[in-house]
Design an enzyme around this catalytic site. Sequence first.
Site, mmCIF file in Angstrom:
data_model
loop_
_atom_site.group_PDB
_atom_site.id
_atom_site.type_symbol
_atom_site.label_atom_id
_atom_site.label_comp_id
_atom_site.label_asym_id
_atom_site.label_seq_id
_atom_site.Cartn_x
_atom_site.Cartn_y
_atom_site.Cartn_z
ATOM 1 N N HIS A 9 0.823 -1.207 0.000
ATOM 2 C CA HIS A 9 0.000 0.000 0.000
ATOM 3 C C HIS A 9 0.862 1.265 0.000
ATOM 4 C CE1 HIS A 9 0.882 0.986 4.212
ATOM 5 N NE2 HIS A 9 0.747 -0.310 4.468
ATOM 6 N N GLY A 10 0.287 2.344 -0.506
ATOM 7 C CA GLY A 10 0.960 3.636 -0.439
ATOM 8 C C GLY A 10 1.076 4.111 1.002
ATOM 9 N N GLN A 11 1.823 5.156 1.196
ATOM 10 C CA GLN A 11 2.030 5.697 2.547
ATOM 11 C C GLN A 11 0.681 5.935 3.236
ATOM 12 O OE1 GLN A 11 2.879 9.968 3.313
ATOM 13 N NE2 GLN A 11 4.896 9.261 3.991
ATOM 14 N N SER A 12 0.565 5.460 4.471
ATOM 15 C CA SER A 12 -0.663 5.675 5.238
ATOM 16 C C SER A 12 -0.545 6.925 6.103
ATOM 17 C CB SER A 12 -0.943 4.463 6.134
ATOM 18 O OG SER A 12 -0.033 4.441 7.234
ATOM 19 N N GLY A 22 0.341 -1.458 12.046
ATOM 20 C CA GLY A 22 -0.174 -2.797 12.304
ATOM 21 C C GLY A 22 -1.613 -2.980 11.865
ATOM 22 N N ARG A 60 -6.176 1.088 3.889
ATOM 23 C CA ARG A 60 -5.057 1.578 3.090
ATOM 24 C C ARG A 60 -4.713 0.654 1.930
ATOM 25 N NH1 ARG A 60 -3.432 0.011 8.252
ATOM 26 N NH2 ARG A 60 -1.576 -1.316 8.484
ATOM 27 N N GLU A 87 -1.525 -6.538 7.718
ATOM 28 C CA GLU A 87 -0.173 -6.294 8.217
ATOM 29 C C GLU A 87 0.060 -7.139 9.468
ATOM 30 O OE1 GLU A 87 2.791 -5.879 8.098
ATOM 31 O OE2 GLU A 87 3.193 -3.732 7.885
ATOM 32 N N TYR A 90 1.503 -5.460 15.572
ATOM 33 C CA TYR A 90 2.675 -5.002 16.326
ATOM 34 C C TYR A 90 2.474 -5.018 17.832
ATOM 35 C CZ TYR A 90 5.528 -3.561 12.347
ATOM 36 O OH TYR A 90 6.318 -3.557 11.222
ATOM 37 N N ARG A 115 12.181 -6.160 12.467
ATOM 38 C CA ARG A 115 12.724 -6.874 11.322
ATOM 39 C C ARG A 115 13.080 -8.343 11.548
ATOM 40 N NH1 ARG A 115 10.477 -4.114 8.516
ATOM 41 N NH2 ARG A 115 11.203 -2.418 7.182
ATOM 42 N N HIS A 189 0.456 -5.509 2.642
ATOM 43 C CA HIS A 189 1.284 -4.737 3.560
ATOM 44 C C HIS A 189 2.740 -5.190 3.498
ATOM 45 C CE1 HIS A 189 -2.441 -3.253 5.533
ATOM 46 N NE2 HIS A 189 -2.886 -4.419 5.114
ATOM 47 N N GLY A 190 3.611 -4.364 4.049
ATOM 48 C CA GLY A 190 5.030 -4.680 4.022
ATOM 49 C C GLY A 190 5.348 -6.069 4.541
ATOM 50 N N ASN A 191 4.769 -6.434 5.677
ATOM 51 C CA ASN A 191 5.130 -7.711 6.292
ATOM 52 C C ASN A 191 4.342 -8.899 5.767
ATOM 53 O OD1 ASN A 191 7.311 -7.331 8.380
ATOM 54 N ND2 ASN A 191 5.919 -5.677 8.947
#
Length: 237
Positions: A9-12, A22, A60, A87, A90, A115, A189-191
């Site tokens: 996704h683009g920047q939230s 998260g 997002r 995501e 977290y 990470r 999402h990134g993760n």
Amino acid sequence: MAKLVFIRHGQSEWNALNLFNGWVDTKLSEEGIRQAKEAGELLAEKGIQFDQAYTSVLTRTIQTLHIALEEIDQLWIPEEKSWRLNERHYGALQGLNKKASAEKWGDEQVHIWRRSYDTLPPSQDEIQKSITVNGKTYPALDRRYAELDPKTLPLGENLKVTLERVMPFWEDKIAPDLRAGKNVIIAAHGNSLRALSKYIENISDADIMGLEIANGQPIIYDFDENLKFTNKELLSK
């Protein structure tokens, strides 16, 4: 040869504020909208005809998918949303400022929480589950998860747990589509995308720490008839 496209996704709104996002639901920032549009423009240049779209249940990624598909005139394709593409959760870090967290616990510890493959973040306890952070409600009170067993809702995840959560969706939905020769696009999402990339590329537990997936940058995987990936391409202007 089937193609699988990932778009983080683009920047939230919370990315812009440097907060741990998260499972807390936030919208795209203005920059995020621009990134999603650019992702669609890049895909338009490739001319890929998609058969199926998947995304998480968080706003997002849904916004990102729709903006990108609109750019390639494919908003009409079948779409499915799943919490399994969310995501990583977290835990107690959700809603906290990343810089302030590093000052409190140290850069190294926060980097490990963010990470590492198998180190869990501090757990979100039962009290935290029922409160709001910056006006955003924690998932336990969100009706999009109402049909799930409450025990399924995470209190905190690392990438290993995220991969375990994502894999049933890969096996039940994504892999069958690819085996059938369908081109699939996933906005996630990134993760959740790092987890899928780890599986697809057979990345080691150690090396996955170094994998970064940029906001709004399409990643194209090609697969053969045995569902082994044969090529990976990152699109950029």
